[in-house]
Design an enzyme around this catalytic site. Structure first.
Site, PDB file in Angstrom:
ATOM      1  N   PHE A 181      -0.677  12.389  15.681  1.00 30.08           N
ATOM      2  CA  PHE A 181      -0.925  12.866  14.327  1.00 30.08           C
ATOM      3  C   PHE A 181       0.159  13.865  13.946  1.00 30.08           C
ATOM      4  O   PHE A 181       0.224  14.966  14.491  1.00 30.08           O
ATOM      5  CB  PHE A 181      -2.310  13.488  14.199  1.00 30.08           C
ATOM      6  CG  PHE A 181      -2.693  13.679  12.772  1.00 30.08           C
ATOM      7  CD1 PHE A 181      -3.180  12.615  12.028  1.00 30.08           C
ATOM      8  CD2 PHE A 181      -2.536  14.905  12.155  1.00 30.08           C
ATOM      9  CE1 PHE A 181      -3.506  12.766  10.686  1.00 30.08           C
ATOM     10  CE2 PHE A 181      -2.858  15.077  10.810  1.00 30.08           C
ATOM     11  CZ  PHE A 181      -3.343  13.999  10.080  1.00 30.08           C
ATOM     12  N   VAL A 182       1.026  13.466  13.043  1.00 32.15           N
ATOM     13  CA  VAL A 182       2.166  14.300  12.693  1.00 32.15           C
ATOM     14  C   VAL A 182       1.941  15.027  11.368  1.00 32.15           C
ATOM     15  O   VAL A 182       1.213  14.538  10.496  1.00 32.15           O
ATOM     16  CB  VAL A 182       3.478  13.477  12.638  1.00 32.15           C
ATOM     17  CG1 VAL A 182       3.822  12.915  13.999  1.00 32.15           C
ATOM     18  CG2 VAL A 182       3.388  12.357  11.612  1.00 32.15           C
ATOM     19  N   LYS A 216       5.021   4.631  12.523  1.00 30.81           N
ATOM     20  CA  LYS A 216       4.369   4.904  13.812  1.00 30.81           C
ATOM     21  C   LYS A 216       4.502   3.715  14.738  1.00 30.81           C
ATOM     22  O   LYS A 216       4.044   2.617  14.400  1.00 30.81           O
ATOM     23  CB  LYS A 216       2.892   5.194  13.593  1.00 30.81           C
ATOM     24  CG  LYS A 216       2.586   6.652  13.587  1.00 30.81           C
ATOM     25  CD  LYS A 216       1.105   6.891  13.682  1.00 30.81           C
ATOM     26  CE  LYS A 216       0.794   8.286  13.185  1.00 30.81           C
ATOM     27  NZ  LYS A 216      -0.618   8.581  13.205  1.00 30.81           N
ATOM     28  N   ASP A 258       5.204   8.521   2.836  1.00 34.38           N
ATOM     29  CA  ASP A 258       5.516   9.414   3.954  1.00 34.38           C
ATOM     30  C   ASP A 258       5.528   8.675   5.290  1.00 34.38           C
ATOM     31  O   ASP A 258       6.464   8.788   6.066  1.00 34.38           O
ATOM     32  CB  ASP A 258       4.546  10.609   3.997  1.00 34.38           C
ATOM     33  CG  ASP A 258       3.076  10.211   3.874  1.00 34.38           C
ATOM     34  OD1 ASP A 258       2.761   9.002   3.903  1.00 34.38           O
ATOM     35  OD2 ASP A 258       2.230  11.116   3.754  1.00 34.38           O
ATOM     36  N   ASP A 270       0.129  16.259   5.833  1.00 37.82           N
ATOM     37  CA  ASP A 270      -0.834  17.347   5.967  1.00 37.82           C
ATOM     38  C   ASP A 270      -1.843  17.102   7.067  1.00 37.82           C
ATOM     39  O   ASP A 270      -2.033  15.983   7.541  1.00 37.82           O
ATOM     40  CB  ASP A 270      -1.622  17.502   4.663  1.00 37.82           C
ATOM     41  CG  ASP A 270      -2.637  16.382   4.471  1.00 37.82           C
ATOM     42  OD1 ASP A 270      -2.242  15.210   4.579  1.00 37.82           O
ATOM     43  OD2 ASP A 270      -3.829  16.684   4.249  1.00 37.82           O
ATOM     44  N   LYS A 317      -0.013  12.600  -1.971  1.00 38.71           N
ATOM     45  CA  LYS A 317       0.861  13.736  -2.185  1.00 38.71           C
ATOM     46  C   LYS A 317       1.963  13.774  -1.130  1.00 38.71           C
ATOM     47  O   LYS A 317       2.964  14.459  -1.281  1.00 38.71           O
ATOM     48  CB  LYS A 317       0.064  15.046  -2.069  1.00 38.71           C
ATOM     49  CG  LYS A 317      -1.126  15.156  -2.984  1.00 38.71           C
ATOM     50  CD  LYS A 317      -1.908  16.450  -2.623  1.00 38.71           C
ATOM     51  CE  LYS A 317      -3.237  16.507  -3.317  1.00 38.71           C
ATOM     52  NZ  LYS A 317      -4.065  17.619  -2.785  1.00 38.71           N
ATOM     53  N   GLY A 318       1.741  13.049  -0.036  1.00 39.69           N
ATOM     54  CA  GLY A 318       2.584  13.229   1.147  1.00 39.69           C
ATOM     55  C   GLY A 318       4.050  12.888   0.970  1.00 39.69           C
ATOM     56  O   GLY A 318       4.900  13.410   1.685  1.00 39.69           O
ATOM     57  N   ARG A 367       2.010  20.868   4.585  1.00 39.11           N
ATOM     58  CA  ARG A 367       2.882  20.028   3.762  1.00 39.11           C
ATOM     59  C   ARG A 367       4.221  20.705   3.476  1.00 39.11           C
ATOM     60  O   ARG A 367       5.217  20.050   3.210  1.00 39.11           O
ATOM     61  CB  ARG A 367       2.215  19.726   2.405  1.00 39.11           C
ATOM     62  CG  ARG A 367       0.981  18.840   2.484  1.00 39.11           C
ATOM     63  CD  ARG A 367       0.629  18.361   1.083  1.00 39.11           C
ATOM     64  NE  ARG A 367      -0.715  17.834   0.967  1.00 39.11           N
ATOM     65  CZ  ARG A 367      -1.060  16.571   1.250  1.00 39.11           C
ATOM     66  NH1 ARG A 367      -0.156  15.732   1.704  1.00 39.11           N
ATOM     67  NH2 ARG A 367      -2.290  16.167   1.102  1.00 39.11           N
ATOM     68  N   ASP A 378       1.369   3.692   8.948  1.00 36.80           N
ATOM     69  CA  ASP A 378       0.557   3.729  10.167  1.00 36.80           C
ATOM     70  C   ASP A 378       0.044   2.306  10.403  1.00 36.80           C
ATOM     71  O   ASP A 378       0.740   1.481  10.985  1.00 36.80           O
ATOM     72  CB  ASP A 378      -0.552   4.767   9.974  1.00 36.80           C
ATOM     73  CG  ASP A 378      -1.366   5.011  11.219  1.00 36.80           C
ATOM     74  OD1 ASP A 378      -1.006   4.488  12.286  1.00 36.80           O
ATOM     75  OD2 ASP A 378      -2.379   5.734  11.142  1.00 36.80           O
TER      76      ASP A 378
END
Ligand code: 5GP
Ligand code: MG
Length: 169
Positions: free
Chosen positions: A147-148, A127, A96, A154, A40-41, A160, A99
Site C-alpha cells: 500500500f503506497v 502494481k 495515480d 492517500d 483526487k490521487g 497526498r 492495481d
C-alpha cells in the site's frame, strides 16, 4: 505520523514524469491532447505532467467512487463526470496507480461510448504481481504489491502532499 519507507524519490519522479511527457507528445504528434485526470490521487502527477507536455493540452477531471464489497466487488460509480466533450479528442486518462484495473475497465468502457479519437491510459504507478486485464499505455514506475502513499496517493486522505512515494511500514 506512521513510519514511511521511501520507494521513489522526488527527483526520480520528476525525471520520469518529464520522460513520460515526451513519450505522450511523441505519440500524439501535433494533435491537441486532452488529459483527463482521475480525482483526487492523480492531481500532482497531472500538474507536473501537463506542464511538461509541449504543444496544445486540454485538462479535465473525473471523480469515481468505488463501492467494493463482497456482494458487488469493485463496482465503480461516476461521482463527477468530465465537462469537456471528448468526441474526436486525442484523450489520455491520467491516474495515480493501476492495481486490479477495475477502475480503468469501468472508466474506459464508459469513455469509449463517447467516441474519443483515441483513448490511452497513463499511470504513474503499476502494481506488479496483481492479476489485471489491461496494460496501460504509459507507466512511470512498477511498484511492489504494497500500500503506497505520497505524490497524490492517500491513506484516509493523508499523505497526498508528500513529494515522494513510500509505503507504510
Ligand atoms: P484498481 O481499480 O486498479 O484496482 O485500483 C485503482 C485505484 O485504487 C487507484 O486509483 C487508487 O485510488 C486505489 N489504490 C490502489 N492501490 C493503492 C495503493 O497502494 N495506495 C493508494 N493510496 N491507493 C491505491
Ligand atoms: Mg484513484
Amino acid at each position: 505520523m506512521e513510519e514511511l519507507v521511501t520507494l521513489i524519490t522526488e527527483s526520480e519522479i520528476q525525471q520520469r514524469v518529464l520522460e513520460m511527457a515526451q513519450e505522450i507528445r511523441q505519440d500524439a504528434g501535433d494533435q491537441p491532447i486532452l488529459l483527463l485526470a482521475v480525482l483526487k490521487g492523480a492531481v500532482p502527477f497531472l500538474t507536473d505532467l501537463s506542464r511538461a507536455i509541449t504543444g496544445d493540452v486540454l485538462i479535465d477531471y473525473v471523480q469515481l467512487s468505488s463501492y467494493g464489497n463482497q456482494t458487488r466487488p469493485g463496482k465503480v460509480h461516476v461521482h463527477k463526470d468530465h465537462d469537456l466533450d471528448i468526441r474526436g479528442q486525442y484523450t489520455v486518462v491520467i491516474d495515480d496507480i493501476l492495481d486490479t484495473g477495475a477502475t480503468w475497465q469501468h472508466l474506459s468502457d464508459l469513455l469509449l461510448t463517447r467516441a474519443p479519437a483515441c483513448l490511452k491510459l497513463a499511470v504513474l504507478l503499476d502494481k506488479v504481481g496483481v492479476p489485471k486485464e489491461s496494460v496501460p499505455d504509459y507507466v512511470g514506475f512498477r511498484v511492489p504489491n504494497k500500500f503506497v502513499v505520497g505524490y497524490g496517493l492517500d491513506k484516509a486522505e493523508m499523505y497526498r502532499n508528500l513529494r515522494y512515494i513510500g509505503y507504510l511500514k
